[in-house]
Design a protein around this motif. Structure first.
Motif, PDB file in Angstrom:
ATOM      1  N   CYS A 193       3.704  -5.921   9.328  1.00  0.00           N
ATOM      2  CA  CYS A 193       4.371  -4.512   9.244  1.00  0.00           C
ATOM      3  C   CYS A 193       4.869  -4.417  10.995  1.00  0.00           C
ATOM      4  O   CYS A 193       6.052  -3.940  10.868  1.00  0.00           O
ATOM      5  N   SER A 221      -3.522   0.131   7.179  1.00  0.00           N
ATOM      6  CA  SER A 221      -4.225  -1.236   7.689  1.00  0.00           C
ATOM      7  C   SER A 221      -5.230  -0.799   8.611  1.00  0.00           C
ATOM      8  O   SER A 221      -5.045   0.215   9.428  1.00  0.00           O
ATOM      9  N   HIS A 276      -9.204  -0.469   4.503  1.00  0.00           N
ATOM     10  CA  HIS A 276      -8.745  -1.612   4.459  1.00  0.00           C
ATOM     11  C   HIS A 276      -8.878  -2.106   6.011  1.00  0.00           C
ATOM     12  O   HIS A 276      -7.869  -2.167   6.855  1.00  0.00           O
ATOM     13  N   TYR A 303       0.925  -1.295   0.007  1.00  0.00           N
ATOM     14  CA  TYR A 303      -0.112   0.027  -0.107  1.00  0.00           C
ATOM     15  C   TYR A 303       0.889   1.297   0.133  1.00  0.00           C
ATOM     16  O   TYR A 303       2.079   1.121   0.502  1.00  0.00           O
ATOM     17  N   CYS A 343      -5.771  -6.439   9.215  1.00  0.00           N
ATOM     18  CA  CYS A 343      -4.460  -6.151   9.641  1.00  0.00           C
ATOM     19  C   CYS A 343      -3.541  -6.667   8.763  1.00  0.00           C
ATOM     20  O   CYS A 343      -3.944  -7.680   8.118  1.00  0.00           O
ATOM     21  N   SER A 344      -2.596  -6.078   8.468  1.00  0.00           N
ATOM     22  CA  SER A 344      -1.559  -6.689   7.343  1.00  0.00           C
ATOM     23  C   SER A 344      -0.521  -7.491   7.921  1.00  0.00           C
ATOM     24  O   SER A 344       0.506  -7.740   7.076  1.00  0.00           O
ATOM     25  N   PRO A 375      -2.076 -11.361   3.679  1.00  0.00           N
ATOM     26  CA  PRO A 375      -0.667 -10.925   3.915  1.00  0.00           C
ATOM     27  C   PRO A 375       0.186 -11.914   4.840  1.00  0.00           C
ATOM     28  O   PRO A 375      -0.597 -12.370   5.622  1.00  0.00           O
ATOM     29  N   GLY A 428       0.684  -1.063   4.913  1.00  0.00           N
ATOM     30  CA  GLY A 428      -0.013  -2.415   4.558  1.00  0.00           C
ATOM     31  C   GLY A 428       0.337  -2.927   3.446  1.00  0.00           C
ATOM     32  O   GLY A 428       1.232  -2.755   2.383  1.00  0.00           O
ATOM     33  N   ILE A 429      -0.629  -4.354   3.012  1.00  0.00           N
ATOM     34  CA  ILE A 429      -0.523  -5.332   1.956  1.00  0.00           C
ATOM     35  C   ILE A 429      -1.585  -5.158   1.437  1.00  0.00           C
ATOM     36  O   ILE A 429      -2.775  -5.213   2.386  1.00  0.00           O
TER      37      ILE A 429
END
Lengths: 153, 1485
Positions: free
Chosen positions: B1235, B1223, B1228, B1179, B1231-1232, B1375, B1325-1326
């Motif tokens: 991180c 995140s 979103h 992200y 939770c990614s 993630p 985040g992802i």
């Protein structure tokens, strides 16, 4: 405002070693008998202030409230010795002139006298069996030179 | 290390939890033989104890039990339960493993799991499976769905009472039966070891009671009075309850002496079937029991009753026949006796050896008693002196009182403590007025003036002699004189052996015998007082018993073996309250001394049961053998022993998992096991479970009250370097939320809780829940949503660790904590749940270390490399033993290990697997109906309620039925043989079994049909147990009618069954891997290693993907990527398509055909499976948020590490990192996962490069889960500062004068804080890959609402899609860290190999088919099918079933409005014929 070197100064003195490990779980405050009666006394907050570099903590009243029961040390999951950290802060408070050096002595003396008083009260209870509350208060006055102290009595 | 060229194609999996099961199934399906070693009695592990699973709230058992059945029944998995690995030798590819199988005491092959044994078992033990919140029997099954389903017996050792008894009387067994009120059975248990319950219940010196463990707590059980109660009960019945004689034998055996020993021997010999004659010198049988022990202790009618019982058993007693006078041993042998047991006691009084002893006023004690009891003339005397301190002396004294004596004094040489007499006897004698004079030794009798006087001397006690008693020594000058009318000498008895019998004697004149009581003369045995000298009653009886078995062994010519087992260890259950019980009542003294009435009254029924309730059941199983009697399958094996097995395997996998932390060990202040309402989370799982101790009712243990307020205490044993694990246990945050939500749901519901159904909201009570935590670690897929749901449901989350818990009145609990604002609080709760962490048990650590596995201090293994679970060549670890983790993590790792082992053992694939062959199938299509019906009695499970005979008769007359019968257990192995024989003999062509559930037993019976040459689908089951006898126990007649109906319906359906055949589908070896990042490359290489051709498609110019440059462990991922690329380039099995994309995918599992576009050209590839590894994206903050993109001093973590890795980074003075950028926000809401650790990793790296750089991490929750917590700790140690910024408002980044300013609210200070920074690093985040939706449409697989690929099942199928043959791994799934991606890629390959290792797939036979004439091509079927197995062919305008994909679920058939779809095996005709039968029935036709 925040002095990042402060925490290193504390951590490098004997007793301050484990300081950095704190992850603010709060068990020190939860278990503290002083915090029970003194809302202002919050070990978790004191450690946090030190870690953030808030030197004003040295000038605060709170660092003198600990009764050194070491329950915080016994409960800490990370091995932070708060009671010892507080000793370091007191030393630094004296060194940096926030309080007269005699204060430290007075408070240490107070702790020791309180213990002696406890000893005497317990001994009297055992000897006399019929020890009254009045007698207990008299003992207070006798040992501490008159007047009621604190709210304990 | 070079591996053996041809490894052994078998694998050992240690640990039968979900990880072990998964790896075993994956390997067995991929062509390897698996031994699954499990230390408990059933596979299932910790998951079997869980109620629901997060975040989907599936019932854990409902999703686990099919896995148990699949694993347990697998032809190529051998499950060894109650087993542990003893030693491992050899090396990778060829290990030899020694496994110890501990006894189950139940034969797994014979046990049908019917539970009759447990119903019969009287022993209740704390149920450890249920957190000791309920009890279970000593014979038990861990849980109803256990595999194997066989019961097991818990033996902790011999109960202490039994171990102390010379007879090894099974006291715990009969006590347990008394408690249940099963007195007749209890008496039978007594009689197994003892012919004289009434006699021993009164006169035994009861060593059992002395050794009773209850004595350590309050008072020992009054075992003799319980036994006596049983004897009195028998008396009240009016008939003796005797065991059966097992088979008559012709040998005659003579017993000499009808005392306790002789009669006992006669009894046991008779039970063994021998003909026994007892010769007795006296006029009546009984010996000391009749003539020695006075009737006020042992009433004569009791003695007579028990001897008469022996005679009823067939023991021939001949009185007035004395050995040495009337016969000699040689006469006995001459008269045809095969053996002789001599037990004629010690009847001769010992003499004092002093002057004047022969005076007529001096009597021998025994002779005195004998004369009294024979009612012969006894010398009347007012004053009596008794000399001696044994039971005979006390008996004489008390008898004398009852004979009218006024003064009775007992003189004893030693003190009270040394007296051999029973203390209670002495006590009673004193009560009655007998005087005792201690330390007085007789010197001589003298006659003075016609009066006989006894001169005595005072004595002092010296050091103990060899008998252990202190030796008396006369004190000079202490003489005194005693005057009495009668002197009774009771100082011991002697044995008299007839001369000339040639028996070898001991120096003390007793008969010398060996261990088996054999004398020096062949065939002659001796015991009791004749061998022991004067001994106790129970010793005499024990000798008789031993002699009986020794004589039996002698006559059968086998060695006599007797083994005594060790007593059970001390085990007083926690929470056992003190209850010393009540002794039985006694007669008052005046009533006693006026006659010979029995002094002690017996217990009443209620008193006996109350006393019996006090038994602690310390031995576990009491060996009362009720189970043996109850089991109709003879499956109980009380003599089972440990078995050692040697297994040869190519690889070993440890999946032994972790156990929950025990808070009694080091966190006593939390009150677990001290306060009943403090429970662990695992205990709470059981309370929530519909099959648990409270049937899912949320109540607290102390008083069954419904809790209104529950506290969850997090991190109990976790994140605690001082008193637990230093690591995070990964699962506790989520299970606490789950338990809280489920508890809230349960309390909203009224009535019954079922395990899976969604509860209806009723008028229940609201529940207040507080969770005390440090950080909320909701890091997994969809976990954050679950957390948000919990917050929305009103669950309070308090950031403060609980310091201690105190109990208040009524069982409520006070919890001490500090709130985030700093206020110290104490709050009262009804129930406290401790969220206990996971740890490796100590014994498991030792076992692993012995196998050569290197472990860290906390018991977690070190791996040989990054991205592998190999701990030593050929040895692997997976699941939570590799680091605490949840179920999907465990399953992924298990599959990953299956793949690693699969590549390693690939040359031996299919080398050791078993295959089964069947006879050719009989064609039944044209044949007339010949239905066979087998009705199961299931022991008494069905037959106890349903009249199975009537059902059989009824079935015989049903149309088409040519044969019907009932079986004790239709599922037993011998019945399978019988069914096969009947199929062949009678030409049966349909089979109906009326028994239990097809869920568990249908595969077994279908297998039997196949073995008999009949198509397995010509079979129907009628469930007359679970759905009939079990639920209608009270209505037997109606249940029988219902069973008949169920059978008739099954027969009606059977008539319409057709043979079905599974469809063979050839498998195209080859896999399409989409995505060439770390996961895709790993999957490609792993599949190629297992021999599968790979088509690797990557949209970019180069392989490699976007993984970070290094990991927290310090692994250089750049180097790893290069290595993988090189290996791929060199691997001939892998075809790489760069700058390519997949345009089209057709076909189904085993037979895909896809079109790949590479730079404009199209390539068609054929393959059997697909792995999706398309990754994700980082992200990036938009619109200048956090000044990103506007100020060069604001970077993302990825940019920071790239610059560090490139060596271009110059460390500034202060770096501030901000977590959760992109995140856990509305955009979103997840939770990614990575991180927090990424920040820790980079902070550590910065500190490494430049120790003086200040690093501050601003966070919401530090989610360094599992063992990664150690890096978080390390970062703090290194001086990285972690400051929380609260839950709601993100920190703001502003430009200051020279530096950047970061502002946030510090919740601990309750103040705004502004920190200056030289560099701000955003932990971004992802997000899902932008190509994911298109690919999902192409593959017809679903995405989550966040846009990641959605697996088939979050818990148990984490890399599979519902569509078979397609798998997912890496960031495409969600993630995760680089290593997790690598393992997931391997897992995907393992799942792939369960399909691609085979040449042919057998598709399900019971599938849907479309009647094209009826189909209107509406497409409803296509919409409902979860397996993408049915689709409308728009050209032809009909729906078509893909036979390889269809699972036969029937959804399409039910949906089809034109009735065009039918499912084989469940055709409308068959179902309707069942319904029609019922309809006709209700119409009364």
């Amino acid at each position: 405002m925040y002095d990042m070197s402060f925490r290193y100064e504390v951590a490098h003195r004997p007793g301050g070693e484990g300081l950095f490990l704190c992850f603010s779980c709060g068990v020190c405050t939860a278990t503290c008998p002083v915090a029970e009666v003194e809302e202002e006394f919050n070990p978790r907050r004191i450690i946090h202030q030190v870690l953030l570099g808030d030197r004003s903590v040295l000038a605060s009243r709170t660092i003198w409230m600990c009764a050194a029961c070491f329950r915080c040390v016994a409960h800490c999951p990370q091995g932070v010795e708060f009671a010892n950290v507080l000793q370091v802060l007191r030393e630094m408070a004296v060194e940096e002139g926030h309080v007269p050096s005699a204060w430290k002595q007075i408070i240490e003396d107070l702790d020791s006298r309180t213990q002696r008083l406890r000893r005497d009260v317990i001994a009297s209870l055992w000897e006399k069996r019929a020890f009254t509350f009045q007698e207990y208060e008299d003992l207070w006055k006798e040992r501490l030179g008159g007047g009621r102290h604190g709210e304990g009595a | 290390m070079e591996r053996a060229p041809e490894p052994f194609g078998a694998v050992l999996v240690v640990g039968g939890g979900i990880g072990g099961i998964e790896v075993a199934l994956d390997l067995a399906e991929a062509g390897f033989f698996v031994y699954l070693v499990e230390k408990s009695a059933s596979i299932g592990g910790l998951m079997a104890r869980l109620d629901k699973t997060f975040p989907t709230n599936d019932c854990a058992m409902c999703i686990l039990s099919p896995k148990l059945v699949e694993c347990g029944r697998h032809l190529n998995i051998e499950v060894l339960t109650l087993a542990e690995v003893v030693s491992v030798s050899g090396e990778a590819g060829d290990f030899t493993v020694t496994v110890r199988e501990n006894p189950r005491y139940v034969d797994v092959a014979s046990c049908t799991g019917c539970g009759d044994c447990a119903n019969a078992c009287p022993v209740n033990l704390p149920n450890d499976f249920e957190g000791e919140l309920s009890t279970r029997k000593a014979i038990f099954r861990l849980f109803p769905q256990a595999f194997p389903g066989a019961f097991q017996i818990e033996k902790r050792g011999i109960p202490n009472c039994q171990a102390a008894c010379p007879l090894e009387q099974k006291a715990q067994g009969y006590i347990a039966l008394i408690r249940e009120g099963r007195f007749e059975e209890a008496l039978r248990v007594v009689r197994m070891d003892n012919p004289f319950p009434g006699i021993c219940g009164r006169a035994c010196h009861h060593p059992c009671m002395e050794h009773c463990q209850r004595g350590m707590l309050d008072a020992p059980l009054r075992i003799p009075y319980l036994k006596r109660f049983l004897a009195d009960f028998e008396h009240s019945l009016g008939k003796a309850l005797l065991p059966e004689v097992r088979g008559e034998r012709s040998e005659k055996i003579a017993v000499v002496g009808a005392g306790p020993s002789g009669l006992s021997c006669a009894y046991f010999l008779r039970l063994l079937g021998y003909q026994v004659v007892v010769f007795e010198a006296q006029s009546h049988p009984g010996g000391m029991m009749r003539f020695g022990i006075p009737p006020y202790r042992l009433p004569r009618d009791v003695v007579e009753w028990e001897i008469r019982a022996l005679q009823e058993l067939g023991v021939d007693i001949r009185c007035n026949t004395a050995w040495g006078r009337d016969f000699l041993l040689q006469d006995l042998f001459a008269r045809g006796f095969s053996a002789v047991y001599l037990a004629c006691g010690a009847w001769k009084g010992a003499r004092l050896g002093i002057e004047g002893e022969d005076h007529p006023q001096v009597l021998d004690g025994l002779a005195y008693l004998l004369r009294c009891h024979r009612c012969e003339d006894v010398p009347r005397a007012e004053r009596i002196a008794v000399i001696g301190g044994g039971n005979v002396a006390v008996d004489c004294a008390r008898t004398a009182l009852r004979q009218g004596a006024k003064e009775v004094t007992v003189y004893y040489r030693r003190s009270f403590d040394e007296m051999p007499a029973r203390p209670e006897e002495v006590e009673e004698a004193k009560e009655e007025g007998v005087e005792f004079v201690f330390c007085a030794a007789p010197k001589r009798f003298v006659e003075v003036n016609g009066e006989l006087l006894l001169e005595m001397a005072g004595v002092r006690l010296c050091a103990p002699d060899e008998s252990g008693r202190r030796r008396p020594e006369i004190i000079p000058g202490s003489e005194f004189t005693v005057s009495a009318d009668l002197y009774i000498v009771a100082t011991g008895q002697k044995v008299v052996v007839p001369e000339k019998e040639g028996l070898e004697l001991t120096p003390w004149g007793t008969v010398k015998v060996g261990e088996n009581l054999a004398t020096s003369r062949p065939g002659v045995f001796a015991g009791g007082d004749l061998v022991l000298g004067p001994a106790t009653l129970v010793e005499a009886i024990a000798h008789g018993k031993r002699a009986a078995y020794a004589i039996d062994a002698y006559l059968r010519g086998v060695p006599f073996e007797e083994q005594r087992l060790s007593p059970a260890p001390l085990a007083i259950p926690w929470g056992e309250r003190k209850n010393p019980g009540e002794p039985p009542r006694k007669l008052g003294v005046p009533e006693r001394v006026t006659g010979f009435a029995e002094v002690v009254s017996g217990y009443t029924e209620q008193e006996a049961r109350d006393e019996a309730k006090r038994c602690l059941s310390c031995g576990g199983c009491a060996e009362c053998l009720r189970c043996v009697e109850a089991c109709r399958r003879n499956a109980i094996r009380h003599k089972d022993e440990v078995r050692l097995r040697e297994l040869r395997v190519g690889a070993i996998i440890y999946a032994t998992g972790t156990e929950v932390f025990d808070p009694t060990k080091r966190l006593r202040e939390l009150g677990y096991r001290k306060y009943p309402n403090v429970i662990t989370s695992l205990d709470f799982e059981r309370i929530l479970s519909a099959s648990g101790p409270t049937k899912g009712k949320v109540v607290r243990p102390s008083d069954g009250k419904v809790p209104r307020k529950i506290a969850f205490v997090q991190c109990v044993g976790s994140r605690d370097r001082e008193r637990g694990g230093s690591y995070c246990s990964s699962v506790c945050c989520m299970y606490a939320i789950k338990e809280a939500l489920v508890a809230m749901e349960h309390l909203r519901v009224e009535g019954e809780i079922s395990c899976c159904a969604l509860p209806h909201e009723g008028g229940g009570v609201p529940l207040e829940v507080t969770v005390f935590l440090i950080d909320m670690r909701a890091f997994g897929k969809d976990f954050e949503r679950y957390y948000e749901r919990a917050k929305a449901s009103g669950i309070h989350f308090v950031r403060g660790r609980v310091s201690h818990i105190a109990a208040s009145q009524d069982g409520d609990l006070v919890v001490f904590y500090v709130d985030e604002g700093g206020k110290k609080q104490s709050e009262t709760f009804d129930l406290v749940v401790l969220s206990v962490g996971l740890c490796v048990p100590d014994e498991e650590k030792e076992r692993l270390a012995r196998s050569g596995v290197a472990l860290d201090a906390e018991g977690f293994p070190y791996f040989t490399d990054f991205g592998t679970r190999e701990v030593r060549p050929g040895i692997f670890v997976c699941g939570s033993l590799a680091g605490p983790k949840d179920i999907p993590g465990t399953v992924v790792e298990a599959s990953a290990v299956a793949s690693e082992v699969g590549s390693f053992l690939a040359p031996s694939r299919f080398r050791l697997v078993r295959e089964k062959t069947y006879p050719p199938e009989r064609d039944v299509t044209a044949a007339p109906l010949r239905i066979g019906v087998f009705v199961c009695r299931c022991g008494i499970n069905i037959a106890g309620v349903v009249d199975t005979k009537a059902v059989v008769e009824w079935a015989q007359n049903l149309p088409g039925v040519v044969f019907a019968e009932e079986n004790l257990y239709t599922c037993s192995q011998d019945t399978q043989e019988r069914i096969k024989a009947k199929i062949q003999e009678l030409g049966l062509n349909r089979v109906v079994v009326a028994s239990c559930s097809p869920r568990t037993h249908e595969p077994l019976f279908r297998e039997t049909l196949k073995e008999a040459g009949l198509n397995p689908y010509l079979f129907v089951m009628a469930n007359i147990r679970d759905q009939c006898s079990w639920v209608h126990q009270e209505e037997k007649e109606e249940a029988t009618e219902k069973a008949k109906d169920l059978v008739a319906m099954a027969v009606a359906k059977a008539a319409l069954l057709e043979p079905l055949a599974p469809i063979p589908v050839p498998v195209e070896k080859g896999v399409l891997v989409i995505g060439g990042g770390l996961s895709g490359m790993t999957a490609a290489l792993e599949a190629a290693r297992q021999g599968i051709p790979v088509y690797l498609v990557e949209r970019e110019k180069d392989l490699g993907g976007q993984s970070p440059p290094y990991t927290v462990e310090g692994v250089d991922l750049g180097k790893l990527r290069e290595k993988l690329k090189k290996e791929i380039a060199e691997n001939p099995r892998i075809t790489v398509f760069l700058e390519s994309s997949v345009l089209e995918v057709n076909g189904f599992v085993g037979n895909f055909e896809s079109v790949v576009q590479r730079q404009g050209t199209l390539h068609t590839v054929k393959h059997g499976g697909i792995i999706v590894a398309t990754g994700g994206r980082a992200y990036l903050p938009q619109d200048g948020a956090f000044l990103y993109g506007r100020d060069p001093r604001v970077l993302t973590q990825r940019e920071l590490e790239a610059s560090i890795h490139a060596g271009t980074f110059s460390p500034p003075g202060r770096v501030i990192m901000i977590q959760c950028v992109g995140s856990r926000n509305t955009e979103h809401p997840y939770c990614s996962r990575v991180c927090c650790l990424q920040a820790v990793k980079n902070a550590l790296r910065l500190k490494e490069i430049s120790p003086s750089t200040e690093v501050v991490v601003l966070y919401r929750d530090m989610r360094t889960y599992g063992l990664y917590e150690r890096y978080y700790t390390k970062a703090r140690e290194k001086g990285v500062l972690f400051v929380r910024f609260g839950d709601e408002v993100m920190p703001a980044v502003e430009e200051g004068n020279e530096e950047l300013l970061v502002r946030f609210v510090d919740p601990l200070l309750g103040e705004d804080v502004t920190l200056c920074a030289d560099l701000v690093v955003l932990s971004t985040g992802i997000v899902p890959h932008e190509d994911a939706p298109a690919l999902a449409r192409l593959l017809k697989v679903p995405l989550t609402q966040d846009g990641f690929f959605l697996e088939a099942h979050v818990k148990l199928r984490p890399v599979d899609f519902a569509t078979e043959g397609i798998y997912v791994c890496g960031l495409a799934h969600g993630p995760k860290l680089a290593e997790e991606s690598i393992l997931q890629a391997k897992a995907a390959v393992a799942r792939l190999m369960t399909v691609l290792s085979k040449d042919v797939l057998l598709a399900e036979a019971q599938i849907a088919s479309v009647d094209e004439k009826k189909c209107v091509a509406c497409g409803d079927c296509e919409r409902v099918c979860q397996y993408r197995a049915i689709a409308v062919d728009w050209e032809k305008g009909v729906a078509r079933v893909n036979r390889a994909l269809c699972k036969g679920c029937g959804l399409c058939s039910a949906t089809c409005r034109s009735g065009a779809i039918r499912v084989y095996g469940f055709t409308p005709e068959a179902i309707l014929s069942e319904v029609e039968y019922l309809y006709e029935l209700s119409m009364g036709t």
